[in-house]
Design an enzyme around this catalytic site. Structure first.
Site, short mmCIF file in Angstrom:
data_model
loop_
_atom_site.label_atom_id
_atom_site.label_comp_id
_atom_site.label_asym_id
_atom_site.label_seq_id
_atom_site.Cartn_x
_atom_site.Cartn_y
_atom_site.Cartn_z
CG ASN A 213 -1.90 -5.19 -3.13
OD1 ASN A 213 -1.71 -5.74 -2.07
ND2 ASN A 213 -1.69 -3.89 -3.33
CD GLU B 82 -1.86 -2.29 0.71
OE1 GLU B 82 -1.19 -2.94 1.53
OE2 GLU B 82 -2.25 -2.77 -0.37
CG ASP C 210 -5.93 -4.51 -1.92
OD1 ASP C 210 -4.79 -4.93 -2.15
OD2 ASP C 210 -6.38 -4.37 -0.77
#
Lengths: 98, 638
Positions: free
Chosen positions: B288, B203, B330
């Site tokens: 991801n 992230e 995601d």
């Protein structure tokens, strides 16, 4: 011209049949080679550089992770080398005897 | 105390003697330990990571009599993922940040033998995406020269080896740099005389890698990235030779990205590993791609979102299967890998790997070749994909649920949390059933542009999450399920709805039971044959870890961490109210605070609460009265 006419016809058929207009979009079935199947969505660029979606990455920022990893690996090597040699583990590489 | 130390030392001596008397390596010793009811030495008990115990003392008929035997507070209130380890007389306990480690004495349960509070930089908390969780410890059983070790990860990116007898630090290495957004939440994994460690931070655009360290010295043996040129990814000569349709060599980890985007492309692995000692291969999933905004990263984005089978000695990949090419939601592919040996539909006995993915598909692969055996929807409400083509491996997407800039995609199922997340699930080899803890959450997703700055969040999407179609969208409950799944027939033998996501996973036993914890604070036991609810107990706080079981002095115990938090509990932990905060989880779980609050500890159960403290004199302190000598108090070791 002929290709675009076919595409327009297909879009018209899709519209008339009530199917979603995204029917002709990326669905994972059009592969250029094994494992390479991505295609841009209708109206979106194949390359974002120079487009309104260009993230304009700063090369200096992009290199920071690689630089950090190289330095961590070098420090870890100093630690494990000295540990193997002396039997004593020293975390602070500045305190490892040369 | 002295006698207990002697007992532990004897245990270590026996282990060391076994090393000297046979050429057995630590790996084999760990396999041997994992087979015993007294131990739970790996996250899922054994290298198959099936979370299955053959014990039957607690079973479907008598589980109603399960009662608390003892408990332990970790002193930390953030989310407690994973499960403790048990080796002989010791239970090894981990906590979220500050990542304290405890060794508990099972003869006087809850008594602390040692505590290890490792130094780390608290600034790492600011770059942890989803609470400050940790998923567990690893145990290395020692050899003739080095005593057994406990290996831990620290949120600020360090890996540390501790003496399992004393808690003293042996070595400490830097694996991840939180200053560029990389942290560690994964449970390390011991294979042979190495420890495997992943990384977190997709992230924040962190480029993922898995690293093997020499468990005795901390020396790096190899490191394999998820993106970039083949030489960085470590591909074997015969990479994907049995499954060429997945893509092969040729730097696809660069070519399927635009420019240098692969350098900040994610693919971290912070989930779980499994290992096949005969084939010397280990398995895991890469996460991801970054950012979440798909428009910013054209291409298939290899090799994020892949199931990997690697040679543990060299780190080289024998196969990789990308489940969600060019992820748009995601659906980080890091979930549990469970190994089994079963006959396929044609009756051929195969070595399999089963993986319930975030994307709502549960995959079963031949773990020797990478071939797809089955790929079924975890729930019939999965809508981003119509099906997976078993020949090509490609997901056939439904473009209606695609995401893109200048578009707010609605009603995508599953949500970014996946229909399955980090929960460690289980497999009963007798019934040939997998027991799955499921999320039932869908979402709206609207991307936005943002620049990459090392060490800053790099997501680029606003999410609204809510219960799936089978849940209650008025009251924001019905966010989870538990299911029993047959990977060969593709059928679910039974399934039950839950009020909240079953985030932590499951544990199964030969007593025809499956156990799991719930976010609203229950541990539950169901008849694994039918799904019938047989027992439950209200814990001090919600659960995001998975249960485990062990035998001690002839009594079977079931243990579980309580401590709500993690991604689903991030609103509760940090007192957030904006429904899009916490990457969308605050909205989905806005009712959780009406059911539980923060806590942190372990609760341990046995039939009738039987255990060391049934005799009230156990571990009792007595003082001299009227000048008399103190009475001698008997304990188990006296």
């Amino acid at each position: 011209m002929k290709t675009s006419s076919i595409a327009a016809s297909l879009a018209l058929i899709a519209a008339l049949s009530g199917a979603p207009t995204a029917l002709l979009a990326y669905d994972g079935t059009q592969c250029k080679e094994p494992g390479v199947c991505w295609q841009p969505k209708p109206g979106y660029p194949e390359k974002v550089a120079g487009s309104k979606y260009d993230p304009k990455h700063d090369p200096k920022e992009l290199s920071k992770q690689g630089d950090s990893i190289a330095k961590m690996e070098a420090r870890n090597k100093q630690r494990s080398d000295y540990f193997k040699k002396s039997g004593k583990f020293v975390y602070d590489v500045d305190k490892i005897p040369k | 105390m002295k006698q207990k130390s002697t007992a532990w030392s004897l245990c270590v001596f026996v282990a060391a003697a076994a090393m000297l008397s046979s050429p057995a390596i630590a790996n084999e010793k760990l396999v041997e330990l994992s087979r015993k009811d007294e131990n739970w030495v790996l996250p899922g008990k054994n290298y198959d990571e099936n979370g299955f115990s053959p014990m039957t003392q607690i079973n479907a008929e008598n589980v109603k009599d399960l009662r608390p035997a003892w408990s332990f507070s970790t002193g930390v209130l953030n989310g407690h993922e994973g499960t403790p380890l048990v080796v002989g007389n010791r239970m090894f306990v981990h906590t979220p940040f500050p990542n304290t480690t405890y060794a508990l004495d099972l003869n006087e349960p809850g008594k602390i033998v040692w505590t290890a509070k490792s130094k780390q930089n608290a600034a790492a908390r600011s770059v942890a995406c989803c609470d400050v969780v940790n998923r567990g410890l690893a145990y290395w059983p020692g050899d003739a020269k080095v005593k057994p070790l406990i290996i831990k990860t620290l949120l600020d990116g360090h890996v540390e080896a501790l003496d399992a007898e004393t808690g003293a630090s042996r070595w400490k290495m830097e694996n991840s740099d939180y200053k560029v957004g990389s942290t560690l939440t994964i449970a390390p994994y011991v294979v042979k005389d190495m420890v495997l460690v992943g990384s977190s931070g997709a992230e924040l655009g962190v480029r993922g890698y898995v690293t093997a360290y020499d468990v005795k010295t901390g020396e790096q043996k190899w490191r394999a990235f998820a993106t970039g040129p083949d030489k960085d990814i470590l591909l074997a000569d015969d990479f994907n030779s049995k499954v060429p349709q997945y893509g092969g060599k040729g730097d696809l980890g660069v070519k399927t990205w635009e420019g240098d985007a692969w350098k900040i492309g994610g693919g971290t692995n912070w989930g779980w590993y499994a290992y096949d000692p005969k084939d010397e291969m280990f398995f895991y999933g890469s996460g991801n791609p970054a950012p979440w905004n798909e428009t910013m990263r054209p291409g298939d984005n290899k090799w994020t979102m892949a199931i990997w089978g690697r040679d543990v000695n060299t780190g080289k990949a024998k196969f990789a299967y990308q489940k969600t090419p060019h992820d748009e939601w995601d659906y980080a592919g890091v979930n549990v890998m469970m190994l089994s040996e079963q006959k396929d539909k044609e009756g051929k006995q195969r070595k399999l790997l089963t993986h319930p993915d975030r994307n709502g598909i549960i995959y079963t692969l031949d773990r020797q070749t990478g071939e797809l055996v089955s790929a079924d929807k975890l729930d019939d409400t999965v809508n981003w994909v119509k099906k997976v083509d078993l020949k090509t491996g490609n997901p056939i997407r439904d473009p209606e649920f695609a995401t893109r800039m200048d578009h707010n995609a609605r009603e995508i199922c599953p949500s970014a949390m996946g229909y399955h997340n980090q929960g460690h699930d289980s497999y009963d080899p007798n019934q040939k059933l997998f027991f799955l803890g499921i999320n039932h959450i869908c979402m709206d997703w609207e991307p936005f542009m943002l620049p990459y700055r090392a060490g800053q969040f790099f997501v680029g999407a606003t999410l609204n999450m809510y219960p799936g179609p089978k849940g209650d969208r008025q009251n924001y409950v019905g966010l989870g399920q538990v299911k029993a799944y047959d990977a060969i027939t593709g059928k679910f033998k039974w399934e039950k709805m839950e009020r909240f996501a079953v985030w932590g996973g499951t544990m199964a036993t030969a007593g025809n039971l499956m156990f799991y914890g719930t976010l609203d604070g229950f541990i539950k036991a169901r008849d694994s044959r039918t799904g019938e609810l047989k027992w439950k107990y209200r814990l001090p706080s919600g659960v995001i870890g998975h249960p485990m079981t062990y035998m001690h002095n002839g009594t079977q115990y079931v243990a579980i961490y309580y401590g709500v938090g993690g991604w689903p509990g991030v609103g509760l932990v940090f007192d957030l109210t904006d429904p899009t905060a916490g990457l969308g989880s605050v909205g989905a779980f806005k009712n959780i605070q009406n059911y539980t609050q923060q806590g942190g500890g372990i609760m341990v159960f046995s039939l009738g609460g039987k255990g060391e403290y049934q005799d009230p004199k156990t571990d009792e302190y007595e003082t001299a009265v009227n000048g008399d000598k103190p009475a001698t108090v008997a304990t188990k070791d006296d």
